[in-house]
Design a protein around this motif. Structure first.
Motif, PDB file in Angstrom:
ATOM      1  N   LEU A 130      -7.553   1.638  -4.807  1.00  0.00           N
ATOM      2  CA  LEU A 130      -6.197   1.464  -4.279  1.00  0.00           C
ATOM      3  C   LEU A 130      -5.937  -0.014  -4.042  1.00  0.00           C
ATOM      4  N   VAL A 131      -4.784  -0.492  -4.499  1.00  0.00           N
ATOM      5  CA  VAL A 131      -4.404  -1.891  -4.271  1.00  0.00           C
ATOM      6  C   VAL A 131      -3.000  -1.922  -3.665  1.00  0.00           C
ATOM      7  N   GLY A 132      -2.694  -2.985  -2.916  1.00  0.00           N
ATOM      8  CA  GLY A 132      -1.360  -3.143  -2.334  1.00  0.00           C
ATOM      9  C   GLY A 132      -1.055  -2.055  -1.313  1.00  0.00           C
ATOM     10  N   GLU A 133       0.231  -1.672  -1.261  1.00  0.00           N
ATOM     11  CA  GLU A 133       0.666  -0.784  -0.172  1.00  0.00           C
ATOM     12  C   GLU A 133       0.140   0.644  -0.289  1.00  0.00           C
ATOM     13  N   SER A 134      -0.503   1.005  -1.382  1.00  0.00           N
ATOM     14  CA  SER A 134      -1.148   2.326  -1.404  1.00  0.00           C
ATOM     15  C   SER A 134      -2.354   2.312  -0.459  1.00  0.00           C
ATOM     16  N   SER A 187       1.386   6.921  -2.194  1.00  0.00           N
ATOM     17  CA  SER A 187       0.504   6.965  -3.373  1.00  0.00           C
ATOM     18  C   SER A 187      -0.005   8.349  -3.821  1.00  0.00           C
ATOM     19  N   SER A 188       0.295   8.707  -5.081  1.00  0.00           N
ATOM     20  CA  SER A 188      -0.239   9.941  -5.672  1.00  0.00           C
ATOM     21  C   SER A 188      -1.712   9.763  -6.016  1.00  0.00           C
ATOM     22  N   VAL A 189      -2.095   8.538  -6.397  1.00  0.00           N
ATOM     23  CA  VAL A 189      -3.502   8.281  -6.741  1.00  0.00           C
ATOM     24  C   VAL A 189      -4.374   8.496  -5.503  1.00  0.00           C
ATOM     25  N   GLY A 203      -4.541   2.874  -8.205  1.00  0.00           N
ATOM     26  CA  GLY A 203      -3.300   3.229  -7.521  1.00  0.00           C
ATOM     27  C   GLY A 203      -2.637   1.976  -6.974  1.00  0.00           C
ATOM     28  N   ALA A 204      -1.502   1.608  -7.609  1.00  0.00           N
ATOM     29  CA  ALA A 204      -0.667   0.519  -7.069  1.00  0.00           C
ATOM     30  C   ALA A 204       0.691   1.152  -6.819  1.00  0.00           C
ATOM     31  N   ASP A 205       0.666   2.422  -6.381  1.00  0.00           N
ATOM     32  CA  ASP A 205       1.884   3.226  -6.332  1.00  0.00           C
ATOM     33  C   ASP A 205       2.438   3.378  -4.917  1.00  0.00           C
ATOM     34  N   GLY A 206       2.239   2.349  -4.099  1.00  0.00           N
ATOM     35  CA  GLY A 206       2.967   2.242  -2.840  1.00  0.00           C
ATOM     36  C   GLY A 206       2.506   3.203  -1.753  1.00  0.00           C
ATOM     37  N   GLY A 263       4.104 -12.495  10.097  1.00  0.00           N
ATOM     38  CA  GLY A 263       2.956 -13.311   9.698  1.00  0.00           C
ATOM     39  C   GLY A 263       2.733 -13.306   8.195  1.00  0.00           C
ATOM     40  N   ALA A 264       3.701 -12.826   7.407  1.00  0.00           N
ATOM     41  CA  ALA A 264       3.623 -12.857   5.934  1.00  0.00           C
ATOM     42  C   ALA A 264       2.259 -12.410   5.425  1.00  0.00           C
ATOM     43  N   GLN A 265       1.894 -11.160   5.696  1.00  0.00           N
ATOM     44  CA  GLN A 265       0.547 -10.726   5.310  1.00  0.00           C
ATOM     45  C   GLN A 265       0.515  -9.719   4.159  1.00  0.00           C
ATOM     46  N   GLY A 266       1.573  -8.891   3.989  1.00  0.00           N
ATOM     47  CA  GLY A 266       1.491  -7.742   3.079  1.00  0.00           C
ATOM     48  C   GLY A 266       1.133  -8.059   1.643  1.00  0.00           C
ATOM     49  N   LEU A 267       1.981  -8.853   0.974  1.00  0.00           N
ATOM     50  CA  LEU A 267       1.723  -9.141  -0.439  1.00  0.00           C
ATOM     51  C   LEU A 267       0.540 -10.098  -0.587  1.00  0.00           C
ATOM     52  N   ASN A 268       0.355 -10.979   0.417  1.00  0.00           N
ATOM     53  CA  ASN A 268      -0.829 -11.853   0.378  1.00  0.00           C
ATOM     54  C   ASN A 268      -2.099 -11.009   0.336  1.00  0.00           C
ATOM     55  N   GLY A 326       4.649  -0.008 -10.671  1.00  0.00           N
ATOM     56  CA  GLY A 326       5.174  -1.243 -11.275  1.00  0.00           C
ATOM     57  C   GLY A 326       5.724  -2.243 -10.286  1.00  0.00           C
ATOM     58  N   GLY A 327       5.259  -2.199  -9.000  1.00  0.00           N
ATOM     59  CA  GLY A 327       5.625  -3.265  -8.053  1.00  0.00           C
ATOM     60  C   GLY A 327       4.841  -4.531  -8.414  1.00  0.00           C
ATOM     61  N   LEU A 328       4.961  -5.549  -7.575  1.00  0.00           N
ATOM     62  CA  LEU A 328       4.296  -6.829  -7.891  1.00  0.00           C
ATOM     63  C   LEU A 328       2.787  -6.659  -7.969  1.00  0.00           C
ATOM     64  N   VAL A 329       2.226  -5.825  -7.082  1.00  0.00           N
ATOM     65  CA  VAL A 329       0.764  -5.670  -7.079  1.00  0.00           C
ATOM     66  C   VAL A 329       0.311  -4.918  -8.336  1.00  0.00           C
ATOM     67  N   GLY A 330       1.077  -3.899  -8.747  1.00  0.00           N
ATOM     68  CA  GLY A 330       0.731  -3.165  -9.973  1.00  0.00           C
ATOM     69  C   GLY A 330       0.772  -4.077 -11.190  1.00  0.00           C
ATOM     70  N   LYS A 331       1.818  -4.899 -11.283  1.00  0.00           N
ATOM     71  CA  LYS A 331       1.938  -5.805 -12.440  1.00  0.00           C
ATOM     72  C   LYS A 331       0.769  -6.780 -12.471  1.00  0.00           C
TER      73      LYS A 331
HETATM   74  C1  LIG Z   1      11.365  -6.959   4.554  1.00  0.00           C
HETATM   75  C2  LIG Z   1      10.011  -7.271   3.990  1.00  0.00           C
HETATM   76  C3  LIG Z   1       9.609  -8.603   3.864  1.00  0.00           C
HETATM   77  C4  LIG Z   1       8.327  -8.904   3.388  1.00  0.00           C
HETATM   78  N1  LIG Z   1       7.943 -10.216   3.329  1.00  0.00           N
HETATM   79  C5  LIG Z   1       6.679 -10.510   2.932  1.00  0.00           C
HETATM   80  C6  LIG Z   1       6.232 -11.856   2.900  1.00  0.00           C
HETATM   81  O1  LIG Z   1       6.977 -12.793   3.223  1.00  0.00           O
HETATM   82  N2  LIG Z   1       4.958 -12.117   2.500  1.00  0.00           N
HETATM   83  C7  LIG Z   1       4.101 -11.109   2.133  1.00  0.00           C
HETATM   84  O2  LIG Z   1       2.942 -11.394   1.789  1.00  0.00           O
HETATM   85  N3  LIG Z   1       4.499  -9.819   2.154  1.00  0.00           N
HETATM   86  C8  LIG Z   1       5.765  -9.496   2.530  1.00  0.00           C
HETATM   87  N4  LIG Z   1       6.187  -8.191   2.550  1.00  0.00           N
HETATM   88  C9  LIG Z   1       5.290  -7.137   2.040  1.00  0.00           C
HETATM   89  C10 LIG Z   1       5.392  -7.020   0.513  1.00  0.00           C
HETATM   90  O3  LIG Z   1       6.752  -6.938   0.125  1.00  0.00           O
HETATM   91  C11 LIG Z   1       4.647  -5.773   0.050  1.00  0.00           C
HETATM   92  O4  LIG Z   1       3.327  -5.832   0.538  1.00  0.00           O
HETATM   93  C12 LIG Z   1       4.570  -5.711  -1.465  1.00  0.00           C
HETATM   94  O5  LIG Z   1       5.826  -5.862  -2.070  1.00  0.00           O
HETATM   95  C13 LIG Z   1       3.953  -4.368  -1.876  1.00  0.00           C
HETATM   96  O6  LIG Z   1       3.859  -4.315  -3.271  1.00  0.00           O
HETATM   97  P1  LIG Z   1       3.239  -3.034  -3.975  1.00  0.00           P
HETATM   98  O7  LIG Z   1       3.310  -3.326  -5.440  1.00  0.00           O
HETATM   99  O8  LIG Z   1       1.926  -2.690  -3.374  1.00  0.00           O
HETATM  100  O9  LIG Z   1       4.203  -1.814  -3.587  1.00  0.00           O
HETATM  101  P2  LIG Z   1       5.677  -1.451  -4.051  1.00  0.00           P
HETATM  102  O10 LIG Z   1       6.497  -2.677  -4.244  1.00  0.00           O
HETATM  103  O11 LIG Z   1       6.140  -0.410  -3.088  1.00  0.00           O
HETATM  104  O12 LIG Z   1       5.476  -0.800  -5.505  1.00  0.00           O
HETATM  105  C14 LIG Z   1       4.999   0.487  -5.681  1.00  0.00           C
HETATM  106  C15 LIG Z   1       5.514   0.964  -7.043  1.00  0.00           C
HETATM  107  O13 LIG Z   1       4.878   2.210  -7.379  1.00  0.00           O
HETATM  108  C16 LIG Z   1       5.830   3.014  -8.054  1.00  0.00           C
HETATM  109  N5  LIG Z   1       5.379   4.407  -7.978  1.00  0.00           N
HETATM  110  C17 LIG Z   1       5.360   5.224  -6.890  1.00  0.00           C
HETATM  111  N6  LIG Z   1       4.885   6.435  -7.247  1.00  0.00           N
HETATM  112  C18 LIG Z   1       4.584   6.372  -8.581  1.00  0.00           C
HETATM  113  C19 LIG Z   1       4.059   7.309  -9.531  1.00  0.00           C
HETATM  114  N7  LIG Z   1       3.736   8.558  -9.182  1.00  0.00           N
HETATM  115  N8  LIG Z   1       3.894   6.902 -10.799  1.00  0.00           N
HETATM  116  C20 LIG Z   1       4.194   5.628 -11.192  1.00  0.00           C
HETATM  117  N9  LIG Z   1       4.696   4.702 -10.326  1.00  0.00           N
HETATM  118  C21 LIG Z   1       4.895   5.084  -9.041  1.00  0.00           C
HETATM  119  C22 LIG Z   1       7.144   2.719  -7.331  1.00  0.00           C
HETATM  120  O14 LIG Z   1       8.234   3.023  -8.158  1.00  0.00           O
HETATM  121  C23 LIG Z   1       7.028   1.218  -7.056  1.00  0.00           C
HETATM  122  O15 LIG Z   1       7.588   0.464  -8.106  1.00  0.00           O
HETATM  123  C24 LIG Z   1       7.446  -7.861   3.017  1.00  0.00           C
HETATM  124  C25 LIG Z   1       7.863  -6.519   3.144  1.00  0.00           C
HETATM  125  C26 LIG Z   1       9.124  -6.223   3.627  1.00  0.00           C
HETATM  126  C27 LIG Z   1       9.537  -4.779   3.793  1.00  0.00           C
END
Ligand SMILES: Cc1cc2nc3c(=O)[nH]c(=O)nc-3n(C[C@H](O)[C@H](O)[C@H](O)COP(=O)(O)OP(=O)(O)OC[C@H]3O[C@@H](n4cnc5c(N)ncnc54)[C@H](O)[C@@H]3O)c2cc1C
Length: 384
Positions: A279-283, A163-165, A157-160, A291-296, A12-17
């Motif tokens: 797999l999407v996002g940080e998984s 990732s379990s996925v 898998g958007a589970d960071g 360089g603001a790349q992760g969420l982009n 449920g991070g931004l990428v999952g939503k």
């Molecule tokens: C300090 C900092 C600054 C940043 N600044 C930028 C920026 O300026 N620009 C940019 O593009 N990027 C930036 N990033 C990167 C960006 O924040 C991440 O790439 C992005 O938030 C990742 O989102 P995500 O949804 O993939 O992962 P996460 O936000 O980690 O979400 C993963 C979710 O999965 C859930 N989860 C885990 N396991 C399970 C399970 N078994 N079942 C169900 N749910 C589960 C977790 O609870 C969590 O909610 C920054 C990162 C950091 C650390």
């Protein structure tokens, strides 16, 4: 079939939503498995193409009402090294843009994405975690922490990072953990940044101020974990260090929020999609926040999966395998390029070796003086 969904999105991070909304909008019955999570206190600089995708996908409305435009980027070499890089400035207007992108509070983006999800008919939300996933008889069999079980054609898998996925799909991962971490907090400055992001490069990592509207700024300070923990032990101590780090360029500084520290690593996968799992996002990828790349990059994953789903035919046998294969192939180049760019940049910033420092200084001189290189660098940074 009871307890069956065409697509299950885990996390449920931004990428999952964003992915859950995209899957449902592409016409698929979608279950979003997202446990309750603490508020995400980070902020994200999102470039023009990411913002355009969020608007098109109905995730946000007018970015002006949610974020702050980023019009200039300034890079200052604050090291005492023998080979120092020149001060470099990029202006969005130089490249024909009003802004490079916008700086958003993740919490506000999350609220906006949740609103979009609530308005989507084919999307159900389950506040649970994925306990296990097994593939058999052509579907994924899932067990959830609330005791529920279900099957899904496509598992996302958007589970960071952990990732379990990814584990269930048997996708190999490489992760390098750094001794550096990132401290984030909100600041109020005597002199506002007026749309300019200012990046000071120090030997242990960049110290970046991102405009957050008026005299407010978001700090992202990368340094050794013990340095950051020591810095935040007392508010007065933190303010003294912030004044030193900014060379007193912005007048008075006060800290306007609690500070949070995030561990940093470089993570990549062999492939981002196979066997009806994607797999999407940080998984699939993680980097230090430079360089603001992760969420982009994560939003580019979502846009790419959205495009694969829009042309998929759920009545055809093996559609989910085909989507996963197509997505894995489509994402390969971008993930490899961006990972190599951010990993290389971070290593060169920290390197104590003269050849790496020389290369970085020459690179920044070239960027300062060559319009063509500047254009390429900005296009790349914006994910175009
Ligand atoms: C300090 C900092 C600054 C940043 N600044 C930028 C920026 O300026 N620009 C940019 O593009 N990027 C930036 N990033 C990167 C960006 O924040 C991440 O790439 C992005 O938030 C990742 O989102 P995500 O949804 O993939 O992962 P996460 O936000 O980690 O979400 C993963 C979710 O999965 C859930 N989860 C885990 N396991 C399970 C399970 N078994 N079942 C169900 N749910 C589960 C977790 O609870 C969590 O909610 C920054 C990162 C950091 C650390």
């Amino acid at each position: 079939m009871a307890n069956h969904t065409q697509i299950a999105v885990i996390g449920g991070g931004l990428v999952g939503k964003a992915t859950a909304v995209a899957a449902a909008n592409a016409g698929f019955s979608t279950l979003h498995v997202a446990p309750e999570a603490p508020v995400d206190r980070r902020t994200s600089a999102l470039m023009g193409p990411s913002v355009d995708y969020m608007i098109e996908a109905g995730l946000i409305g007018d970015p002006e009402t949610l974020g702050v435009p980023l019009t200039n980027i300034q890079i200052i070499d604050a090291t005492n090294r023998l080979l120092r890089a020149p001060e470099t400035m990029f202006s969005a207007s130089e490249f024909g843009h009003r802004a490079f992108g916008w700086n958003f509070a993740n919490a506000r983006l999350g609220e906006s994405f949740s609103k979009a999800a609530a308005g989507s008919e084919r999307l159900d939300l389950r506040a649970a975690t994925l306990e296990s996933a097994r593939r058999g008889e052509g579907v994924w069999h899932l067990e959830l922490s609330d005791g529920g079980t279900l099957t899904a054609d496509l598992l996302v898998g958007a589970d960071g990072k952990g990732s379990s996925v990814r584990k269930a799909a048997g996708i190999a991962v490489r992760e390098r953990k750094f001794e550096q971490a990132a401290l984030v907090c909100d600041l109020v400055l005597g002199r506002g940044l007026d749309g300019e992001s200012v990046e000071f490069h120090y030997p242990n990592g960049p110290f970046t101020l991102v405009p957050a509207g008026g005299n407010r700024a978001n700090l992202v300070w990368i340094d050794r974990l013990e340095t950051l923990e020591d810095a935040r032990r007392e508010p007065e101590h933190l303010v003294t260090l912030l004044n030193q780090k900014t060379n007193h360029l912005f007048g008075s500084i006060s800290v306007a929020s609690p500070s949070f520290v995030f561990p940093l690593s470089l993570l990549s996968v062999d492939v981002a999609g196979r066997d009806a799992a994607v797999l999407v996002g940080e998984s699939a990828h993680a980097f230090p926040p430079i360089g603001a790349q992760g969420l982009n990059l994560g939003l580019r994953d979502v846009a790419s999966l959205h495009a694969c789903l829009k042309v998929a035919n759920p009545r055809s046998y093996g559609w989910a395998e085909a989507v996963a294969r197509g997505y894995g192939t489509a994402r390969r180049g971008d993930l490899t390029r961006t990972g190599a760019f951010v990993g290389g940049l971070f290593t060169s910033l920290l390197s104590p070796h003269l050849p790496a420092q020389a290369l970085r200084s020459v690179g920044l001189w070239a960027l300062k003086t060559s319009p063509l290189l500047r254009k390429h660098a900005i296009s790349f940074g914006m994910g175009q």
